[in-house]
Design an enzyme around this catalytic site. Structure first.
Site, PDB file in Angstrom:
ATOM      1  CB  CYS A  66      72.464  40.519 -42.941  1.00  0.00           C
ATOM      2  SG  CYS A  66      73.147  41.294 -44.423  1.00  0.00           S
ATOM      3  CG  HIS A  99      87.996  32.264 -60.041  1.00  0.00           C
ATOM      4  ND1 HIS A  99      87.394  32.782 -61.159  1.00  0.00           N
ATOM      5  CD2 HIS A  99      88.278  30.976 -60.337  1.00  0.00           C
ATOM      6  CE1 HIS A  99      87.326  31.855 -62.107  1.00  0.00           C
ATOM      7  NE2 HIS A  99      87.854  30.740 -61.614  1.00  0.00           N
TER       8      HIS A  99
END
Length: 144
Positions: A66, A99
């Protein structure tokens, strides 16, 4: 190779089309959940389609775009099996994968070029989850 779901609002439409072409050129199957033009569109309508497909196990991966990358990421992260990482650099995409075991890459169309988006997507594609100390943290993300 992974199958990817794609979604965007009107602000992300043109970049989504470029990302889709790049992924398909890499041999990645793409499922496009919309939007399908630059006509005004609300990002949650398309984000929830992608999120539902991931929740149902129909897809594992996605790219969502977006204007800022924020709204579409927020909508996607309402889905329990989605871990959307907003990334405007390749390093952020790598960290989101390594991570946080991100399975959706969110991009800010108004703030990055097509070349930057391609670099970010390739970093996302080529990075594995490190596991180890990160597994316990990722397991705490969903609300039970």
């Amino acid at each position: 190779m992974k199958r990817f779901g794609l979604c965007s609002d009107h602000a992300g439409f043109l970049l989504k089309e470029e990302v889709k072409k790049m992924l398909e050129d890499q041999g990645v199957e793409c499922i496009d959940f919309g939007c399908y033009s630059e006509e005004r569109a609300d990002y949650p309508d398309f984000a929830h389609r992608l999120g539902e497909a991931i929740d149902k196990g129909e897809l594992e991966w996605g790219v969502a775009i977006c204007g800022s990358g924020n709204g579409i990421s927020m909508a996607l992260n309402k889905h329990p099996r989605v871990r959307a990482a907003l990334s405007w650099t390749a390093e952020l995409a790598q960290l989101g994968r390594a991570h946080n075991d991100a399975n959706v890459l969110s991009l800010p169309a108004r703030f990055i070029s097509v070349a930057e988006a391609q670099e970010i997507v390739m970093a996302f594609l080529s990075t594995d989850f490190e596991g180890g100390r990160h597994e316990a943290r990722v397991a705490k993300i969903p609300l039970q």
